[in-house]
Structures are given as C-alpha cells and as structure tokens.
Enzyme design. Structure first.
Site, PDB file in Angstrom:
ATOM      1  N   CYS A   1      25.534  -9.032  58.147  1.00 24.06           N
ATOM      2  CA  CYS A   1      24.758  -8.475  57.034  1.00 24.06           C
ATOM      3  C   CYS A   1      23.806  -9.488  56.414  1.00 24.06           C
ATOM      4  O   CYS A   1      22.860  -9.120  55.715  1.00 24.06           O
ATOM      5  CB  CYS A   1      25.706  -7.938  55.967  1.00 24.06           C
ATOM      6  SG  CYS A   1      26.977  -6.869  56.659  1.00 24.06           S
ATOM      7  N   HIS A  18      22.257  -6.714  49.428  1.00 32.39           N
ATOM      8  CA  HIS A  18      22.850  -6.024  50.575  1.00 32.39           C
ATOM      9  C   HIS A  18      23.636  -4.829  50.057  1.00 32.39           C
ATOM     10  O   HIS A  18      24.384  -4.937  49.088  1.00 32.39           O
ATOM     11  CB  HIS A  18      23.771  -7.003  51.320  1.00 32.39           C
ATOM     12  CG  HIS A  18      24.618  -6.350  52.355  1.00 32.39           C
ATOM     13  ND1 HIS A  18      24.113  -5.448  53.253  1.00 32.39           N
ATOM     14  CD2 HIS A  18      25.947  -6.457  52.640  1.00 32.39           C
ATOM     15  CE1 HIS A  18      25.087  -5.022  54.047  1.00 32.39           C
ATOM     16  NE2 HIS A  18      26.205  -5.618  53.687  1.00 32.39           N
ATOM     17  N   ASN A  39      26.179   1.196  54.576  1.00 32.91           N
ATOM     18  CA  ASN A  39      26.008  -0.216  54.933  1.00 32.91           C
ATOM     19  C   ASN A  39      25.359  -0.303  56.320  1.00 32.91           C
ATOM     20  O   ASN A  39      25.965   0.084  57.313  1.00 32.91           O
ATOM     21  CB  ASN A  39      27.390  -0.877  54.934  1.00 32.91           C
ATOM     22  CG  ASN A  39      27.346  -2.356  55.263  1.00 32.91           C
ATOM     23  OD1 ASN A  39      26.331  -2.868  55.733  1.00 32.91           O
ATOM     24  ND2 ASN A  39      28.454  -3.045  55.022  1.00 32.91           N
TER      25      ASN A  39
HETATM   26  O1  UT7 Z   1      28.886  -5.607  54.747  1.00 30.13           O
HETATM   27  C1  UT7 Z   1      29.869  -6.515  55.100  1.00 30.13           C
HETATM   28  C2  UT7 Z   1      30.773  -6.749  54.004  1.00 30.13           C
HETATM   29  N1  UT7 Z   1      31.623  -5.616  53.794  1.00 30.13           N
HETATM   30  C3  UT7 Z   1      31.948  -5.315  52.584  1.00 30.13           C
HETATM   31  O2  UT7 Z   1      31.452  -5.899  51.666  1.00 30.13           O
HETATM   32  C4  UT7 Z   1      32.997  -4.252  52.374  1.00 30.13           C
HETATM   33  C5  UT7 Z   1      33.945  -4.746  51.328  1.00 30.13           C
HETATM   34  N2  UT7 Z   1      35.045  -3.858  51.059  1.00 30.13           N
HETATM   35  C6  UT7 Z   1      34.916  -2.632  50.481  1.00 30.13           C
HETATM   36  O3  UT7 Z   1      33.844  -2.141  50.254  1.00 30.13           O
HETATM   37  C7  UT7 Z   1      36.177  -1.943  50.068  1.00 30.13           C
HETATM   38  O4  UT7 Z   1      37.255  -2.814  50.216  1.00 30.13           O
HETATM   39  C8  UT7 Z   1      36.472  -0.621  50.824  1.00 30.13           C
HETATM   40  C9  UT7 Z   1      35.479   0.450  50.411  1.00 30.13           C
HETATM   41  C10 UT7 Z   1      36.390  -0.846  52.318  1.00 30.13           C
HETATM   42  C11 UT7 Z   1      37.864  -0.125  50.465  1.00 30.13           C
HETATM   43  O5  UT7 Z   1      37.964   0.045  49.067  1.00 30.13           O
HETATM   44  P1  UT7 Z   1      39.202  -0.595  48.259  1.00 30.13           P
HETATM   45  O6  UT7 Z   1      39.032  -0.183  46.869  1.00 30.13           O
HETATM   46  O7  UT7 Z   1      39.216  -2.077  48.555  1.00 30.13           O
HETATM   47  O8  UT7 Z   1      40.425   0.153  48.877  1.00 30.13           O
HETATM   48  P2  UT7 Z   1      41.689  -0.467  49.651  1.00 30.13           P
HETATM   49  O9  UT7 Z   1      41.297  -0.914  51.013  1.00 30.13           O
HETATM   50  O10 UT7 Z   1      42.382  -1.451  48.745  1.00 30.13           O
HETATM   51  O11 UT7 Z   1      42.588   0.832  49.746  1.00 30.13           O
HETATM   52  C12 UT7 Z   1      43.074   1.500  48.576  1.00 30.13           C
HETATM   53  C13 UT7 Z   1      43.727   2.795  49.028  1.00 30.13           C
HETATM   54  C14 UT7 Z   1      44.700   2.616  50.183  1.00 30.13           C
HETATM   55  O12 UT7 Z   1      45.741   3.530  50.004  1.00 30.13           O
HETATM   56  P3  UT7 Z   1      47.154   3.059  49.421  1.00 30.13           P
HETATM   57  O13 UT7 Z   1      47.659   1.997  50.363  1.00 30.13           O
HETATM   58  O14 UT7 Z   1      46.864   2.511  48.047  1.00 30.13           O
HETATM   59  O15 UT7 Z   1      47.969   4.310  49.415  1.00 30.13           O
HETATM   60  C15 UT7 Z   1      43.906   3.017  51.390  1.00 30.13           C
HETATM   61  O16 UT7 Z   1      44.694   3.474  52.441  1.00 30.13           O
HETATM   62  O17 UT7 Z   1      42.710   3.702  49.487  1.00 30.13           O
HETATM   63  C16 UT7 Z   1      43.069   4.140  50.809  1.00 30.13           C
HETATM   64  N3  UT7 Z   1      41.831   4.390  51.552  1.00 30.13           N
HETATM   65  C17 UT7 Z   1      41.221   5.577  51.566  1.00 30.13           C
HETATM   66  N4  UT7 Z   1      41.506   6.742  50.968  1.00 30.13           N
HETATM   67  C18 UT7 Z   1      40.664   7.782  51.175  1.00 30.13           C
HETATM   68  C19 UT7 Z   1      41.133   3.518  52.321  1.00 30.13           C
HETATM   69  N5  UT7 Z   1      40.063   4.140  52.832  1.00 30.13           N
HETATM   70  C20 UT7 Z   1      40.105   5.417  52.386  1.00 30.13           C
HETATM   71  C21 UT7 Z   1      39.261   6.524  52.567  1.00 30.13           C
HETATM   72  N6  UT7 Z   1      39.584   7.685  51.930  1.00 30.13           N
HETATM   73  N7  UT7 Z   1      38.147   6.493  53.318  1.00 30.13           N
END
Ligand code: UT7
Length: 341
Positions: free
Chosen positions: A124, A268, A298
């Site tokens: 990115c 970004h 993204n």
């Molecule tokens: O461009 C390169 C750099 N990349 C980035 O900057 C991406 C950085 N990361 C992010 O944007 C975020 O971490 C994500 C959008 C990928 C995820 O968001 P988060 O708030 O960090 O969620 P998490 O991974 O901590 O997951 C929280 C919960 C989990 O469920 P439990 O374990 O709490 O029951 C996940 O399983 O949300 C769940 N989850 C979803 N639920 C519904 C993860 N993805 C999804 C989804 N829909 N698509």
C-alpha cells in the site's frame, strides 16, 4: 528523504506533480453481495471499515490494462507524448506476470520508448515509494519527466471465503506525471520506512520460491486460500495508526511546517477508523481529509494516486495547496510525502 531533522537544504530542482489520471473497473461488488458470500453484514462492514462497495476487474482485465488507461489520462493532461517519459515507476504487488515486470509491459503497450522502468513491491505504500524515488532522480538533476503509477488487481489474491479480508479489497489504478521545476514547489519532503520483522502480519504464504505454488499443489492442493492475502487485522491496525501518524509528522517537520499548513490530507484508504485516528492525532479537521474508501475499499498501491486524482478533479486540490500523503501496508512498509501543488 527523511533525515530526522529539519531539512534546510533547498535543491535547485523539485519534482512537481503536473498531472494525474486514474481508472477503476466498472464491475461493483457491494456489501450486500458479500453478505451472500460470507457471514457478514453491511452494518458490520460499514461501521468497522467505512467501505460500501469496491470495484472488481473482470478475468480479462489485468493490472496493466487498468494502468494503461490511467497513464493515458495523465499523459494527455500533462501534454506529454509517450516518448517524453524518461522513467516509469510502478507500485504493485499483483503484477500481470512474475516476469517481465508490469512497468516493462506498460512501456511496451504505450510506446514509452525512451523510458527506463522499475516495479516497486511496497504494497500500500508503493506509490509514495515511487514518488520519493522520482523526486530523488529529479532533484539530482538526472531526469525531467517521470510517470509514477500505483495499480492492483487485489481480487486475484483475495480469499473470498475469509470474511476478515475479502470485505476490504478492490481493484484499480492511479497515475501521476511528475516533472522537473525550478520553482520552490512540488515534493518538499518524503519519508520511507519498513519493519520486516512484522512481515507475516500481512502476507501471502504460498506462491514464492520458499513455498512454490506447484509444490503446494503436489502436497494436497491449496485448500484454505494459502495463495491469497492473510492478515492479522487488529495488529496491522495498531501499527498503521502509530506509524502513519509518525510518518506524517516527520515530513511536516522536514518541510518546516505545522499541521495547520496542510490544506488536504490524502491518506491510504484502508479503514475509515485508521484515517480518523491518524488525522485526529495530527489535529487535522475532517474537511481537510480526502476520503473515497466507501466507493473503492482498499486498493493498496492504487489507493493514494486514485484518491489524489479524484481530489484534484473535484477541486479539492488547488494550485499552491500543501497536500500530505500517507500510506501503510504489507512488509510492513509505510511512507509519507508532502507536496506543494
Ligand atoms: O492496507 C494494508 C493495511 N491494512 C489495514 O490497515 C487493515 C487493518 N485492519 C483493519 O482494518 C481491521 O482490523 C479489520 C477491518 C480487518 C477488522 O476489524 P477489527 O475491528 O480489527 O475486528 P477484529 O479482527 O478484531 O474482529 C472483531 C470481531 C471478531 O469476532 P469475535 O472473535 O469478536 O467474535 C471477528 O471474527 O469481528 C469478527 N469479524 C467480522 N464480523 C462480521 C471479522 N470480520 C468480520 C466480518 N463481518 N467481515
């Protein structure tokens, strides 16, 4: 480039972004479409990422195809003929081929007969890496006209069974025509940094020489998307907020400015919450931050030049504006550039 101090060196030449262009494929993948593919919801995706839809290139449309369209617009806007281009730098982690590079294929397709070429694999942050390299060649007096592209076909490396990643990514291309000027404008400061120790927070396990694709197929196949992007989202999120903020402050300091001097931040577009956290830390109000993540998700290397092109065309960037670009991605890599337009 960063030297950690205020930069009082005033080069004879600066690299000015003379023109921009972008292209996104017509096919749209909405949050409603994703609800039918994985266990997710429009509400979760919108509130956790800010993304409503993304563009997906057809099987027939490659990264080079998208780049050619973006570069054609940038060249036409700049008033340059293909033979005017002296260097073509392409940020991408999804090249058409492992060999030759995207930049070589684009060169051939567009008749950039006088250009040297290079691809940059800084994910990115790839476009800003390219812009910093272009700026260094121009400041040193070696070159006058450089095209910098960011392009990705991320749909080709996305695991559409993994809800943690497939909701994020899209395809597209952005291009800039970067020209030598003797005026005190253009790229005033840039900053590049990586931390390879954190590489496996965002990576593609299979397909390189350590774990060749053919070997994985012989050993039972690729059943869990190991040839696609795998990410520890919450860890990447934390690093992104910290490092993008530090990178921004670094270039602002190098240019002897304060955040109040910044007219527009073009970050970004990975996650609206990352953008909000970084710009809040910098003290930049929302109306000075360009956001188009809702439409494209993204797009990695393409994200910043695509946003730059849209910001310019919609009148959000005017002559004389100080534009701050910041990016963060796989590697892990991060980068910033401060441009007086
Ligand atoms: O461009 C390169 C750099 N990349 C980035 O900057 C991406 C950085 N990361 C992010 O944007 C975020 O971490 C994500 C959008 C990928 C995820 O968001 P988060 O708030 O960090 O969620 P998490 O991974 O901590 O997951 C929280 C919960 C989990 O469920 P439990 O374990 O709490 O029951 C996940 O399983 O949300 C769940 N989850 C979803 N639920 C519904 C993860 N993805 C999804 C989804 N829909 N698509």
């Amino acid at each position: 480039m960063d030297n950690g101090k205020q930069n009082n060196f005033r080069p004879r030449y600066r690299a000015r972004i003379k023109a921009t262009g972008s292209f996104t494929p017509p096919d749209v993948l909405t949050n409603a479409d994703l609800e039918r593919m994985v266990d997710t919801s429009d509400e979760w995706i919108t509130t956790r990422t800010g993304i409503k839809e993304r563009r997906i290139a057809s099987k027939e449309m490659s990264g080079v195809d998208m780049s050619v369209k973006a570069v054609e617009i940038a060249l036409s806007d700049a008033g340059w003929a293909p033979e005017d281009v002296q260097l073509l730098i392409v940020g991408t982690v999804t090249p058409d081929y492992r060999l030759p590079s995207n930049s070589c294929v684009i060169q051939e397709r567009m008749g950039l007969v006088n250009a040297g070429t290079m691809d940059i694999a800084a994910a990115c942050a790839g476009f800003i890496h390219g812009l910093a390299i272009a700026s260094a060649f121009i400041e040193s007096g070696q070159l006058e006209r450089i095209v910098v592209v960011g392009v990705e076909k991320l749909s080709s490396i996305t695991n559409y069974k993994d809800r943690g990643t497939c909701i994020l990514f899209g395809d597209g291309a952005g291009a800039t025509a970067v020209e030598r000027t003797e005026e005190d404008r253009g790229v005033l400061a840039s900053f590049l940094k990586s931390d390879g120790r954190l590489g496996k927070l965002l990576w593609i396990p299979v397909g390189g020489t350590v774990a060749p694709y053919q070997e994985a197929m012989r050993n039972g196949g690729i059943n869990n998307g190991e040839d696609c992007l795998a990410m520890n989202g919450s860890e990447v999120f934390k690093h992104a907020v910290r490092q993008m903020g530090d990178a921004a402050l670094n270039v602002i300091k190098q240019a002897n400015m304060t955040t109040e001097d910044i007219n527009l931040v073009v970050p970004h577009q990975a996650n609206i919450r990352i953008i909000e956290a970084v710009t809040k830390r910098l003290g930049v109000p929302d109306d000075r931050v360009f956001i188009n993540i809702e439409k494209y998700g993204n797009t990695s290397s393409a994200s910043v030049p695509l946003a730059l092109d849209e910001a310019r065309r919609s009148g959000r960037i005017k002559d004389g504006d100080n534009v701050l670009m910041i990016a963060f991605g796989g590697g892990l890599t991060w980068a910033a550039a401060l441009v007086n337009w």
